[in-house]
Write a protein that holds these residues in place. Structure first.
Motif, PDB file in Angstrom:
ATOM      1  N   TYR A 148       0.836  -1.189   0.000  1.00 29.80           N
ATOM      2  CA  TYR A 148       0.000   0.000   0.000  1.00 29.80           C
ATOM      3  C   TYR A 148       0.880   1.251   0.000  1.00 29.80           C
ATOM      4  O   TYR A 148       1.840   1.345   0.760  1.00 29.80           O
ATOM      5  CB  TYR A 148      -0.915   0.015   1.220  1.00 29.80           C
ATOM      6  N   SER A 186      -7.479   3.323  10.963  1.00 29.31           N
ATOM      7  CA  SER A 186      -7.593   2.186  10.048  1.00 29.31           C
ATOM      8  C   SER A 186      -7.176   2.516   8.627  1.00 29.31           C
ATOM      9  O   SER A 186      -6.926   1.618   7.822  1.00 29.31           O
ATOM     10  CB  SER A 186      -9.035   1.663  10.043  1.00 29.31           C
ATOM     11  N   GLU A 187      -7.084   3.815   8.293  1.00 28.08           N
ATOM     12  CA  GLU A 187      -6.690   4.225   6.952  1.00 28.08           C
ATOM     13  C   GLU A 187      -5.178   4.271   6.782  1.00 28.08           C
ATOM     14  O   GLU A 187      -4.684   4.335   5.649  1.00 28.08           O
ATOM     15  CB  GLU A 187      -7.258   5.622   6.641  1.00 28.08           C
ATOM     16  N   ARG A 192      -3.584  -0.952   7.394  1.00 26.84           N
ATOM     17  CA  ARG A 192      -4.083  -1.631   6.188  1.00 26.84           C
ATOM     18  C   ARG A 192      -3.294  -2.913   5.913  1.00 26.84           C
ATOM     19  O   ARG A 192      -3.875  -3.948   5.553  1.00 26.84           O
ATOM     20  CB  ARG A 192      -4.004  -0.693   4.994  1.00 26.84           C
ATOM     21  N   SER A 195      -4.388  -5.490   8.439  1.00 28.64           N
ATOM     22  CA  SER A 195      -5.747  -5.971   8.141  1.00 28.64           C
ATOM     23  C   SER A 195      -5.719  -6.988   7.003  1.00 28.64           C
ATOM     24  O   SER A 195      -6.460  -7.984   7.032  1.00 28.64           O
ATOM     25  CB  SER A 195      -6.662  -4.797   7.785  1.00 28.64           C
ATOM     26  N   TRP A 196      -4.886  -6.735   5.998  1.00 30.97           N
ATOM     27  CA  TRP A 196      -4.764  -7.697   4.891  1.00 30.97           C
ATOM     28  C   TRP A 196      -4.239  -9.033   5.399  1.00 30.97           C
ATOM     29  O   TRP A 196      -4.753 -10.099   5.022  1.00 30.97           O
ATOM     30  CB  TRP A 196      -3.835  -7.135   3.824  1.00 30.97           C
TER      31      TRP A 196
END
Length: 490
Positions: A148, A186-187, A192, A195-196
């Motif tokens: 990301y 969370s952004e 991220r 979370s993945w």
């Protein structure tokens, strides 16, 4: 001799035929492997006791489950060469990958890096975040991989606090200060990536190798305000400092320290205490994200059959020896966190003081996973230390920064030899802050000679840097080098 009746032969065959599937079912499954990499994290975490102010509850819990190495050394005190080294198992002096401007992948063939190598033995290879240096990874070396973009990087146009290593605080609601910006936790890129990885845990069927790269506490220290609130500015303490600490350091070491650069700018701006606070906040943010991943693993069916490795790629100075960031061969730049949880092998809640470097990761993973260690892997498995952290250990740790500059570290000594032949020698037990260079003492000549035996015998020529990025040519390439010298612009 009497012949065996046919019915007995048939009976024996039947018993064997029925037993083989049971034996196969009882064979232990291959362990899963979770590699968590923090960026620019020195030993300022609870398990390593590098800074008593820090709050890292999740890493504290992880350490209670395995072995914490107190004297782990990066193979290189810089992101790209360090990651290329521990992921390939090869030293920078072997590959010629010494700096951040040298693309690693063209010089690390397919099948050489750990994430690709384990696939030959039935592992699904998964990766998220900064594992190699930013976008330097081959997609075909993975079964699934994501990277990301981090819009908090220094080239992102935004207001930051003035002075070196300026940062923003994020708030979940309306900004309450000039430099705050509204953004949900969370952004952020690390949330991220984690979370993945959590999502992937729920999708696996067979054995997996998963690497999760957490970008913080790499600059910029743009993390939510609640992590800054954990460290009231007035209570933040500076690291131990010795006035004129560079007086006994040779010119080569001073050139790496750049005392008249960032350190003077920090002093002039009066932000030393503030930047220490920001680094601590970024560490606690990283700890929180790592905790999310570990909690998800604990709730999954993989908890008891997963090897966990937590590691930092290099250390970070915050004013020690009038130096900031990495790119030096002193302890603060090379000593990194290394925690191993290996069910049935690693002794829970223990510490190991033996000097190890990160080339040990590749062969140790291989041995624990029951797969052959490839010939190109130069390190030594530390499985004996996982079983017995006090076991005898003769192999020194080796760190390299740029060509032919090396540090040799043992339980007792750090010996630095620069490319010009100049030296530093520190007693690691009596002088952990490395304030007194003893290299000139005649009575220690034999110790230096013994340590020098571990200097790499090969000092490969540096691999080519990235080609000129377009019409700007030399000017653009010079800008890249300046960016690497200043980690704020990395």
């Amino acid at each position: 001799m009497k012949s065996t009746p046919l019915k007995y032969l048939f009976g024996t065959f039947l018993i064997v035929a029925m037993t083989l599937p049971l034996m196969a079912a009882a064979a232990p499954a291959k362990p899963n492997i979770l590699l968590i990499i923090a960026d620019d994290l020195n030993n300022w975490i609870g398990p390593n006791k590098g800074n008593p102010q820090v709050k890292t509850p999740n890493l504290d819990k992880l350490a209670a489950r395995g072995v914490t190495f107190q004297n782990a050394q990066a193979s290189a005190p810089l992101c790209n060469p360090s990651r290329a080294s521990f992921m390939s198992g090869q030293r920078p002096s072997t590959t010629g990958i010494y700096d951040n401007q040298q693309p690693a992948m063209p010089h690390l063939p397919r099948g050489v890096c750990l994430n690709d190598y384990v696939r030959k033995f039935g592992y699904t290879s998964l990766g998220a975040g900064k594992i190699y240096h930013y976008h330097q990874y081959r997609e075909e070396d993975w079964d699934k991989v994501v990277f990301y973009a981090d819009d908090t990087l220094p080239n992102h146009p935004a207001k930051r606090r003035p002075g070196p290593f300026g940062y923003r605080m994020f708030t979940e609601d309306k900004p309450d200060a000039e430099f705050n910006e509204q953004r949900a936790e969370s952004e952020l890129v690390d949330a991220r990536s984690v979370s993945w990885c959590i999502d992937q845990l729920g999708q696996q069927q067979g054995a997996f190798f998963m690497a999760c790269g957490v970008h913080r506490p790499h600059v910029p220290w743009d993390v939510p305000k609640k992590y800054f609130d954990m460290y009231p500015l007035e209570s933040v303490k500076l690291p131990p400092i010795l006035t004129n600490d560079l007086a006994d350091v040779p010119p080569a070491g001073i050139a790496f320290a750049k005392p008249n650069g960032v350190h003077q700018a920090i002093l002039k701006a009066g932000v030393w205490q503030d930047r220490v606070r920001a680094y601590l906040a970024a560490i606690s943010f990283a700890d929180a994200q790592i905790g999310r991943l570990l909690d998800a693993l604990d709730k999954s069916k993989y908890r008891d059959n997963t090897i966990i490795i937590f590691v930092g790629d290099n250390g970070w100075h915050l004013g020690e020896k009038e130096h900031w960031a990495k790119s030096a061969l002193w302890r603060r730049a090379t000593n990194v966190p290394l925690i191993w949880v290996a069910p049935g092998v690693a002794k829970p809640g223990t510490e190991c003081d033996r000097a190890v470097d990160l080339t040990s990761i590749f062969p140790t993973v291989c041995e624990l996973a029951g797969i052959p260690t490839p010939k190109h892997a130069e390190g030594i498995s530390i499985k004996p230390l996982l079983k017995n952290p006090s076991a005898k250990w003769k192999q020194p740790a080796v760190t390299t920064f740029l060509q032919n500059n090396h540090a040799i570290c043992t339980d007792e000594w750090r010996y630095i030899r620069y490319a010009d032949g100049s030296e530093e020698l520190y007693d690691q037990k009596a002088d952990p802050n490395e304030w007194t260079n003893q290299a000139a003492k005649p009575e220690l000549a034999k110790i230096k000679m013994e340590l020098a035996k571990s200097l790499p015998s090969v000092n490969a020529q540096p691999v080519p840097e990235n080609p000129d990025p377009g019409p700007k040519g030399k000017k653009a390439r010079k800008a890249n080098r300046v960016a690497a010298a200043d980690p704020e612009k990395e």
